[in-house]
Design an enzyme around this catalytic site. Structure first.
Site, mmCIF file in Angstrom:
data_model
loop_
_atom_site.group_PDB
_atom_site.id
_atom_site.type_symbol
_atom_site.label_atom_id
_atom_site.label_comp_id
_atom_site.label_asym_id
_atom_site.label_seq_id
_atom_site.Cartn_x
_atom_site.Cartn_y
_atom_site.Cartn_z
ATOM 1 N N ASP A 102 -3.750 -45.777 -13.116
ATOM 2 C CA ASP A 102 -4.391 -45.392 -11.848
ATOM 3 C C ASP A 102 -5.149 -44.085 -12.049
ATOM 4 O OD1 ASP A 102 -3.150 -47.542 -10.659
ATOM 5 O OD2 ASP A 102 -1.494 -46.341 -9.838
HETATM 6 N N1 URA Z 1 2.187 -48.181 -12.286
HETATM 7 C C1 URA Z 1 1.496 -47.526 -11.322
HETATM 8 O O1 URA Z 1 1.859 -47.561 -10.160
HETATM 9 N N2 URA Z 1 0.411 -46.827 -11.694
HETATM 10 C C2 URA Z 1 -0.026 -46.750 -12.964
HETATM 11 O O2 URA Z 1 -1.021 -46.075 -13.221
HETATM 12 C C3 URA Z 1 0.699 -47.427 -13.953
HETATM 13 C C4 URA Z 1 1.798 -48.145 -13.594
#
Ligand code: URA
Length: 238
Positions: A102
């Protein structure tokens, strides 16, 4: 066998047009003999040089310590991408992130131009473990740990595979160290949200047996050999 201009462009020597100029100028040799033909066929094991320098490997594997605020994509209209962080020499190599973090997640991201490798790493059948350090707005309880071990079910009925959730005395009870074996959208955040916890900071620290280099500053990358990258597939549980 690959065309000489394509061979050089795919290994970072320059754009197709630039390498064609170089070839015509007599700067390029194959197995010690100057070659001025842009469409000459190059054997996979040929020794190709440009101005006497050996040409690099076709495939590149980079470990990036991703900062928050950049997106795991090759282009984006609004945000800076992980490709924008790379040294100039890598930007024309056709690299892409193998998997996504993310925008606000930090840590280990692999960038490569080896599509077969990325496919293997991301294949849901491989169940490669990915470990994250999640700082939470509350404690990791035994109940949450059990729910992770049994497999979290999201509100919409989506079932997650069993995941490991640990704590570390040094980091305190509001930090969870979680390993998941799949890659659903916002998975770690949603798993904790299902248990009433908000993730306030998320960092990925390993993929398979490949660990984020603790000496790699945030925003920097380093090149990995194919053997290092194979650590990803060591110790798979399935
Ligand atoms: N899980 C999440 O919620 N975000 C990420 O970036 C990776 C795994």
């Amino acid at each position: 066998m690959e065309r000489l201009d394509k061979y050089l462009a795919s290994r970072g020597t320059g754009s197709r047009r630039e390498v064609q100029k170089l070839i015509k100028s007599g700067a390029v040799s194959i197995d010690g003999a100057v070659c001025k033909l842009t469409d000459a066929k190059v054997r996979a094991d040929a020794a190709v040089t440009v101005n006497g320098q050996a040409v690099g490997e076709k495939y590149v594997y980079l470990m990036l310590n991703k900062p928050a605020g950049v997106v795991s994509a090759t282009t984006d209209k609004r945000d800076r991408t992980v490709i924008d962080l790379l040294p100039a020499g890598y930007r024309r190599r056709g690299l892409f992130p193998a998997g996504r973090l993310d925008k606000d997640t930090e840590g280990l991201l692999i960038l490569t131009n080896d599509g077969d490798f990325a496919h293997r790493m991301l294949s849901p059948k491989k169940h490669v473990g990915k470990t994250y350090v999640a700082q939470l707005d509350g404690a990791v309880t035994q109940e949450i740990r059990t729910r992770f071990a049994q497999g979290i079910v999201f509100a919409d009925g989506t079932k997650c595979l069993p995941a490991q959730l640990e704590t570390d005395a040094e980091k305190g009870e509001n930090t969870g160290i979680v390993t998941i074996y799949e890659g659903k959208f916002h998975q770690v955040k949603k798993m904790f949200a299902t248990c009433g916890r908000k993730v306030v900071h998320l960092q990925r620290i390993s993929i398979g047996n490949l660990y984020l280099d603790s000496n790699l500053p945030i925003g920097q990358c380093k090149s990995l050999t194919f053997l290092e990258i194979e650590q990803i597939f060591i110790g798979n549980i399935h």
